[in-house]
Scaffold this motif. Structure first.
Motif, PDB file in Angstrom:
ATOM      1  N   MET A 181       0.662  -1.095   0.046  1.00  0.00           N
ATOM      2  CA  MET A 181       0.002   0.048   0.060  1.00  0.00           C
ATOM      3  C   MET A 181       0.940   1.196   0.065  1.00  0.00           C
ATOM      4  O   MET A 181       1.671   1.427   0.707  1.00  0.00           O
ATOM      5  N   SER A 182       0.661   2.144  -0.909  1.00  0.00           N
ATOM      6  CA  SER A 182       1.422   3.135  -1.025  1.00  0.00           C
ATOM      7  C   SER A 182       1.067   4.305   0.064  1.00  0.00           C
ATOM      8  O   SER A 182      -0.176   4.266   0.733  1.00  0.00           O
ATOM      9  N   ASN A 183       2.050   5.153   0.795  1.00  0.00           N
ATOM     10  CA  ASN A 183       1.844   6.001   1.733  1.00  0.00           C
ATOM     11  C   ASN A 183       1.790   7.413   1.382  1.00  0.00           C
ATOM     12  O   ASN A 183       1.844   8.394   1.974  1.00  0.00           O
ATOM     13  N   THR A 184       1.198   7.602  -0.009  1.00  0.00           N
ATOM     14  CA  THR A 184       1.219   9.173  -0.562  1.00  0.00           C
ATOM     15  C   THR A 184      -0.355   8.908  -1.204  1.00  0.00           C
ATOM     16  O   THR A 184      -0.913   8.221  -1.500  1.00  0.00           O
ATOM     17  N   THR A 185      -1.084  10.045  -0.935  1.00  0.00           N
ATOM     18  CA  THR A 185      -2.362  10.264  -1.490  1.00  0.00           C
ATOM     19  C   THR A 185      -2.510  11.717  -2.160  1.00  0.00           C
ATOM     20  O   THR A 185      -1.916  12.717  -1.420  1.00  0.00           O
ATOM     21  N   ASN A 186      -2.888  11.829  -3.392  1.00  0.00           N
ATOM     22  CA  ASN A 186      -2.898  12.996  -3.948  1.00  0.00           C
ATOM     23  C   ASN A 186      -1.412  13.590  -4.166  1.00  0.00           C
ATOM     24  O   ASN A 186      -1.472  14.712  -3.996  1.00  0.00           O
ATOM     25  N   ASN A 187      -0.661  12.749  -4.260  1.00  0.00           N
ATOM     26  CA  ASN A 187       1.011  13.385  -4.287  1.00  0.00           C
ATOM     27  C   ASN A 187       1.162  14.206  -3.115  1.00  0.00           C
ATOM     28  O   ASN A 187       2.185  15.026  -3.145  1.00  0.00           O
ATOM     29  N   GLN A 188       0.687  13.919  -2.103  1.00  0.00           N
ATOM     30  CA  GLN A 188       1.144  14.651  -0.894  1.00  0.00           C
ATOM     31  C   GLN A 188       1.750  13.328   0.192  1.00  0.00           C
ATOM     32  O   GLN A 188       1.286  12.511   0.367  1.00  0.00           O
ATOM     33  N   PRO A 189       2.993  13.837   0.588  1.00  0.00           N
ATOM     34  CA  PRO A 189       3.738  12.955   1.397  1.00  0.00           C
ATOM     35  C   PRO A 189       3.113  12.773   2.787  1.00  0.00           C
ATOM     36  O   PRO A 189       2.373  13.522   3.236  1.00  0.00           O
ATOM     37  N   GLN A 190       3.141  11.437   3.215  1.00  0.00           N
ATOM     38  CA  GLN A 190       2.420  11.253   4.606  1.00  0.00           C
ATOM     39  C   GLN A 190       3.548  10.445   5.326  1.00  0.00           C
ATOM     40  O   GLN A 190       4.428  10.033   4.988  1.00  0.00           O
ATOM     41  N   ARG A 191       3.144  10.317   6.576  1.00  0.00           N
ATOM     42  CA  ARG A 191       4.012   9.628   7.696  1.00  0.00           C
ATOM     43  C   ARG A 191       3.134   9.000   8.400  1.00  0.00           C
ATOM     44  O   ARG A 191       1.811   9.155   8.565  1.00  0.00           O
ATOM     45  N   ARG A 192       3.711   7.867   9.157  1.00  0.00           N
ATOM     46  CA  ARG A 192       3.010   7.164  10.501  1.00  0.00           C
ATOM     47  C   ARG A 192       2.830   7.981  11.550  1.00  0.00           C
ATOM     48  O   ARG A 192       3.507   8.787  11.862  1.00  0.00           O
ATOM     49  N   ALA A 193       1.443   7.602  12.116  1.00  0.00           N
ATOM     50  CA  ALA A 193       1.128   8.316  13.460  1.00  0.00           C
ATOM     51  C   ALA A 193       1.899   7.865  14.463  1.00  0.00           C
ATOM     52  O   ALA A 193       2.118   8.761  15.477  1.00  0.00           O
ATOM     53  N   GLY A 194       2.563   6.749  14.379  1.00  0.00           N
ATOM     54  CA  GLY A 194       3.567   6.321  15.612  1.00  0.00           C
ATOM     55  C   GLY A 194       3.050   6.282  16.858  1.00  0.00           C
ATOM     56  O   GLY A 194       1.953   5.651  16.892  1.00  0.00           O
ATOM     57  N   LEU A 195       3.611   6.750  17.939  1.00  0.00           N
ATOM     58  CA  LEU A 195       3.260   6.568  19.293  1.00  0.00           C
ATOM     59  C   LEU A 195       1.809   7.399  19.380  1.00  0.00           C
ATOM     60  O   LEU A 195       1.171   6.919  20.195  1.00  0.00           O
ATOM     61  N   PHE A 196       1.469   8.415  18.631  1.00  0.00           N
ATOM     62  CA  PHE A 196       0.235   9.015  19.040  1.00  0.00           C
ATOM     63  C   PHE A 196      -0.911   8.417  18.226  1.00  0.00           C
ATOM     64  O   PHE A 196      -2.055   8.836  18.343  1.00  0.00           O
ATOM     65  N   ASP A 197      -0.741   7.061  17.637  1.00  0.00           N
ATOM     66  CA  ASP A 197      -1.869   6.278  17.129  1.00  0.00           C
ATOM     67  C   ASP A 197      -2.566   5.922  18.359  1.00  0.00           C
ATOM     68  O   ASP A 197      -1.987   5.372  19.310  1.00  0.00           O
ATOM     69  N   ILE A 198      -3.982   5.935  18.356  1.00  0.00           N
ATOM     70  CA  ILE A 198      -4.597   5.654  19.518  1.00  0.00           C
ATOM     71  C   ILE A 198      -4.676   4.186  20.062  1.00  0.00           C
ATOM     72  O   ILE A 198      -4.692   4.101  21.267  1.00  0.00           O
ATOM     73  N   ARG A 199      -4.323   3.359  19.093  1.00  0.00           N
ATOM     74  CA  ARG A 199      -4.315   1.987  19.369  1.00  0.00           C
ATOM     75  C   ARG A 199      -3.097   1.732  20.174  1.00  0.00           C
ATOM     76  O   ARG A 199      -2.920   0.986  21.063  1.00  0.00           O
ATOM     77  N   ASN A 200      -2.028   2.430  20.154  1.00  0.00           N
ATOM     78  CA  ASN A 200      -0.897   2.487  20.818  1.00  0.00           C
ATOM     79  C   ASN A 200      -1.038   2.739  22.276  1.00  0.00           C
ATOM     80  O   ASN A 200      -0.629   2.469  23.101  1.00  0.00           O
ATOM     81  N   VAL A 201      -1.604   4.061  22.204  1.00  0.00           N
ATOM     82  CA  VAL A 201      -2.196   4.475  23.547  1.00  0.00           C
ATOM     83  C   VAL A 201      -2.900   3.595  24.574  1.00  0.00           C
ATOM     84  O   VAL A 201      -2.628   3.266  25.444  1.00  0.00           O
ATOM     85  N   ILE A 202      -3.954   2.953  23.752  1.00  0.00           N
ATOM     86  CA  ILE A 202      -4.848   2.201  24.555  1.00  0.00           C
ATOM     87  C   ILE A 202      -4.002   0.654  24.890  1.00  0.00           C
ATOM     88  O   ILE A 202      -4.029   0.354  25.893  1.00  0.00           O
ATOM     89  N   GLY A 203      -3.194   0.313  23.960  1.00  0.00           N
ATOM     90  CA  GLY A 203      -2.166  -0.810  24.174  1.00  0.00           C
ATOM     91  C   GLY A 203      -1.251  -0.756  25.429  1.00  0.00           C
ATOM     92  O   GLY A 203      -1.290  -1.286  26.106  1.00  0.00           O
ATOM     93  N   ILE A 204      -0.570   0.412  25.574  1.00  0.00           N
ATOM     94  CA  ILE A 204       0.291   1.038  26.551  1.00  0.00           C
ATOM     95  C   ILE A 204      -0.433   1.026  27.686  1.00  0.00           C
ATOM     96  O   ILE A 204      -0.100   0.531  28.974  1.00  0.00           O
ATOM     97  N   MET A 205      -1.761   1.601  27.858  1.00  0.00           N
ATOM     98  CA  MET A 205      -2.610   1.840  29.053  1.00  0.00           C
ATOM     99  C   MET A 205      -2.759   0.302  29.597  1.00  0.00           C
ATOM    100  O   MET A 205      -2.884   0.040  30.572  1.00  0.00           O
ATOM    101  N   MET A 206      -3.442  -0.374  28.754  1.00  0.00           N
ATOM    102  CA  MET A 206      -3.586  -1.882  29.124  1.00  0.00           C
ATOM    103  C   MET A 206      -2.582  -2.801  29.510  1.00  0.00           C
ATOM    104  O   MET A 206      -2.568  -3.687  30.314  1.00  0.00           O
ATOM    105  N   ALA A 207      -1.314  -2.499  29.087  1.00  0.00           N
ATOM    106  CA  ALA A 207      -0.252  -3.276  29.360  1.00  0.00           C
ATOM    107  C   ALA A 207       0.325  -2.706  30.717  1.00  0.00           C
ATOM    108  O   ALA A 207       0.638  -3.494  31.591  1.00  0.00           O
ATOM    109  N   CYS A 208       0.135  -1.558  30.895  1.00  0.00           N
ATOM    110  CA  CYS A 208       0.413  -1.044  32.462  1.00  0.00           C
ATOM    111  C   CYS A 208      -0.668  -1.684  33.480  1.00  0.00           C
ATOM    112  O   CYS A 208       0.083  -2.295  34.600  1.00  0.00           O
ATOM    113  N   PHE A 209      -1.850  -1.711  33.274  1.00  0.00           N
ATOM    114  CA  PHE A 209      -2.764  -2.231  34.350  1.00  0.00           C
ATOM    115  C   PHE A 209      -2.429  -3.866  34.220  1.00  0.00           C
ATOM    116  O   PHE A 209      -2.518  -4.383  35.182  1.00  0.00           O
ATOM    117  N   GLY A 210      -2.004  -4.354  33.127  1.00  0.00           N
ATOM    118  CA  GLY A 210      -1.722  -5.818  33.033  1.00  0.00           C
ATOM    119  C   GLY A 210      -0.723  -6.268  33.894  1.00  0.00           C
ATOM    120  O   GLY A 210      -0.653  -7.443  34.518  1.00  0.00           O
TER     121      GLY A 210
END
Length: 90
Positions: free
Chosen positions: A1-30
Motif C-alpha cells: 500500500m502506498s503512503n502517498t495520497t494525491n501526491n502529498q507525502p504522508q507519515r505514520r502516526a507512530g506513538l500518537f496512534d490511539i491503538r498504541n495509547v490504549i495498548g500501553i495503558m492496558m499493558a500497564c494495568f496488566g
C-alpha cells in the motif's frame, strides 16, 4: 500500500496512534494486576477459587499485544507538514 495520497507525502502516526495509547495503558494495568496476582493475597474465597488478579492481568497483557500487533501491521498514516517555499499559507 502506498503512503502517498494525491501526491502529498504522508507519515505514520507512530506513538500518537490511539491503538498504541490504549495498548500501553492496558499493558500497564496488566503488569500491575499480574504482579498483584503473583505476589498479593489471591483472596480465593471472594472470587470463587480463582485468582482473578492474575488471570485478568494476563488477559490485559494479551489484549495489549493484540493492539500493538494491529498498529504495527496496519499503521495509520497522517499528512506530513509541507515545509517547501511554495506551500500555501494558512
Amino acid at each position: 500500500m502506498s503512503n502517498t495520497t494525491n501526491n502529498q507525502p504522508q507519515r505514520r502516526a507512530g506513538l500518537f496512534d490511539i491503538r498504541n495509547v490504549i495498548g500501553i495503558m492496558m499493558a500497564c494495568f496488566g503488569v500491575i494486576l499480574t504482579l498483584t496476582g503473583i505476589v498479593g493475597d489471591p483472596e480465593l474465597d471472594k472470587t470463587g477459587g480463582v485468582n482473578a488478579n492474575l488471570w485478568v492481568g494476563i488477559a490485559l497483557l494479551g489484549v495489549a499485544l493484540i493492539f500493538a500487533l494491529w498498529a504495527w501491521i496496519r499503521p495509520t498514516y497522517v499528512p506530513a507538514k509541507d515545509t517547501s517555499a511554495n506551500a500555501p499559507a494558512h
